[in-house]
Write a protein that holds these residues in place. Structure first.
Motif, PDB file in Angstrom:
ATOM      1  N   ASP A 178       0.647  -1.345  -0.016  1.00 16.52           N
ATOM      2  CA  ASP A 178       0.094  -0.011   0.077  1.00 16.52           C
ATOM      3  C   ASP A 178       0.727   1.282  -0.064  1.00 16.52           C
ATOM      4  O   ASP A 178       0.287   2.343  -0.240  1.00 16.52           O
ATOM      5  N   ASN A 179       2.065   1.191   0.339  1.00 15.80           N
ATOM      6  CA  ASN A 179       2.976   2.168   0.099  1.00 15.80           C
ATOM      7  C   ASN A 179       3.568   2.478  -1.365  1.00 15.80           C
ATOM      8  O   ASN A 179       4.418   3.166  -1.402  1.00 15.80           O
ATOM      9  N   PHE A 180       3.192   1.605  -2.127  1.00 12.86           N
ATOM     10  CA  PHE A 180       3.624   1.835  -3.554  1.00 12.86           C
ATOM     11  C   PHE A 180       2.794   3.046  -4.195  1.00 12.86           C
ATOM     12  O   PHE A 180       1.551   2.673  -4.289  1.00 12.86           O
ATOM     13  N   VAL A 181       3.261   3.752  -4.717  1.00 13.87           N
ATOM     14  CA  VAL A 181       2.840   4.922  -5.346  1.00 13.87           C
ATOM     15  C   VAL A 181       2.767   4.617  -6.823  1.00 13.87           C
ATOM     16  O   VAL A 181       3.590   4.436  -7.441  1.00 13.87           O
ATOM     17  N   VAL A 182       1.468   4.939  -7.422  1.00 17.51           N
ATOM     18  CA  VAL A 182       1.233   4.877  -9.036  1.00 17.51           C
ATOM     19  C   VAL A 182       0.909   6.078  -9.416  1.00 17.51           C
ATOM     20  O   VAL A 182      -0.319   6.788  -8.876  1.00 17.51           O
ATOM     21  N   GLU A 183       1.814   6.557 -10.120  1.00 14.21           N
ATOM     22  CA  GLU A 183       1.530   8.009 -10.834  1.00 14.21           C
ATOM     23  C   GLU A 183       0.238   8.114 -11.807  1.00 14.21           C
ATOM     24  O   GLU A 183       0.437   7.232 -12.593  1.00 14.21           O
ATOM     25  N   GLY A 184      -0.048   9.240 -11.907  1.00 13.88           N
ATOM     26  CA  GLY A 184      -1.014   9.392 -13.084  1.00 13.88           C
ATOM     27  C   GLY A 184      -2.496   9.487 -12.664  1.00 13.88           C
ATOM     28  O   GLY A 184      -2.863   9.099 -11.482  1.00 13.88           O
ATOM     29  N   SER A 185      -3.210   9.415 -13.558  1.00 16.26           N
ATOM     30  CA  SER A 185      -4.912   9.438 -13.411  1.00 16.26           C
ATOM     31  C   SER A 185      -5.266   7.906 -13.029  1.00 16.26           C
ATOM     32  O   SER A 185      -4.287   7.152 -13.424  1.00 16.26           O
TER      33      SER A 185
END
Length: 391
Positions: free
Chosen positions: A352-359
């Motif tokens: 859950d701390n993995f960031v997925v960038e963008g819309s």
């Protein structure tokens, strides 16, 4: 000095430097990854002991995602994230690397595509071969769609394997032992019925190919935990439904298990409910860590969401109009919702701390193209074992 001579000298120098210390060195194994996407494969390989000095992808949002999570990939101060077309990369710079990995675009071979194969401009398998031929890594692994195994592509696959077995025309004595591994990610602890194909190779002077690890999870154990022991419902704090609610796809398994009265070996398939951490019935206004609102979705014949208490359908990189309803699920009240980006990340085994960038659409495109983390971890551990075998 010609380019070919320079390549041979560079490779011989690098390979001798690595192989001379192969048995005694305690250095971490290194992996160069092309078609890196959002980094799910890289994260799994990192968990198996591989660090990444280089990741390459052409997509700007994927590279932003990689950058946002660079500390997760180990030795982040050395990691170079390069946004470029792989056709512009000189792989000779990584001669003798331990592992080359990646997932060439699967659209030319997928069942949902045009099936044009090598005639599709998106077929970049030749670039995967070039990376191996120029770097001559100790091992390689590429993942793709099971569509590559269709009879119409049998000749293409045969040629692909042959090219990977002897990739370098200027070092004809350099050979790889190559294997093609079809698998279902659900059988390795992923909450998706996602079928993929791995094509992996070990350089003959660096180790030997072991059989790919056997599945660790199965549907039979899930049926037992749900409808015989009831452990599944207890774990989720839910009342065990009556046996009359056993879904039709599990009835025959349930009857067989009752007759044998023996708990199946192995672990149960993980389900949507498992992956979403009990958030499968959240209200549409509920927000996850990425502040993405869960949106209602519409079902119709041939376009239905995933069941909460089974692994999800395979996530798709398509966003609107995904043909089978793969990017949505049905809650306990029968309402249908789109997966949020966080939902999809959990289904791919990302923390859950993995960031997925963008819309939302950009995030789903990245995640739908990813190899789940648990599968990449199993693959990395397997390759590590293969490289440690005596030649």
């Amino acid at each position: 000095m010609t380019t070919s001579q320079h390549t041979v000298n560079a490779l011989q120098s690098s390979l001798s430097g690595i192989n001379s210390n192969a048995e005694t060195s305690t250095r971490p194994l290194e992996c160069v990854e092309l078609f890196a996407g959002c980094g799910a494969m890289a994260l799994g390989l990192q968990q198996a002991g591989f660090i990444h000095p280089v990741m390459v992808d052409v997509d700007a949002y994927a590279c932003r995602t990689l950058s946002a999570n660079r500390t997760a990939f180990g030795k982040s101060d050395r990691l170079s994230i390069t946004q470029t077309d792989v056709r512009h990369v000189d792989w000779q710079a990584y001669a003798g690397i331990d592992l080359i990995a990646g997932g060439p675009p699967s659209q030319p071979f997928s069942g949902g595509g045009l099936g044009a194969g090598q005639h599709d401009h998106r077929d970049l398998w030749p670039e995967a071969i070039r990376a191996v031929s120029e770097a001559l890594p100790r091992a390689f692994v590429f993942e793709s769609t099971p569509g590559l195994l269709r009879p119409s592509f049998s000749q293409y696959l045969d040629r692909l394997v042959a090219r990977l077995e002897q990739p370098c025309s200027i070092q004809e004595d350099m050979h790889y032992k190559v294997t093609v591994v079809p698998l279902n990610a659900a059988d390795y602890g992923v909450a998706q019925n996602l079928r993929r194909v791995l094509i992996a190779g070990i350089r003959e002077d660096c180790g030997n190919l072991l059989k790919f690890p056997a599945p660790t999870h199965n549907h039979e154990r899930l049926v037992w935990d749900k409808w015989v022991s009831g452990e599944y419902w207890e774990r989720h704090g839910l009342v065990r439904p009556d046996a009359s609610f056993v879904p039709k796809e599990e009835v025959s398994i349930y009857k067989r298990l009752l007759k044998g009265n023996t708990r199946p070996a192995g672990a149960a398939w993980r389900t949507c409910r498992d992956a979403l951490a009990n958030n499968g019935t959240a209200a549409p206004a509920a927000r996850f860590e990425d502040c993405t609102v869960r949106r209602a979705a519409r079902q119709y014949p041939g376009h239905t969401g995933s069941q909460l208490d089974l692994p999800s359908k395979a996530l798709k990189a398509g966003v609107h109009g995904v043909p089978g309803g793969e990017n949505m699920f049905i809650d306990d009240k029968g309402a249908c919702w789109q997966f949020t980006v966080r939902d999809a990340a959990r289904l791919q085994g990302l923390p859950d701390n993995f960031v997925v960038e963008g819309s939302w659409s950009q995030g789903m495109r990245q995640l739908g193209n990813a190899l789940p983390v648990p599968v990449a971890t199993v693959t990395g551990l397997w390759l590590n074992d293969c490289l440690n075998l005596p030649v």
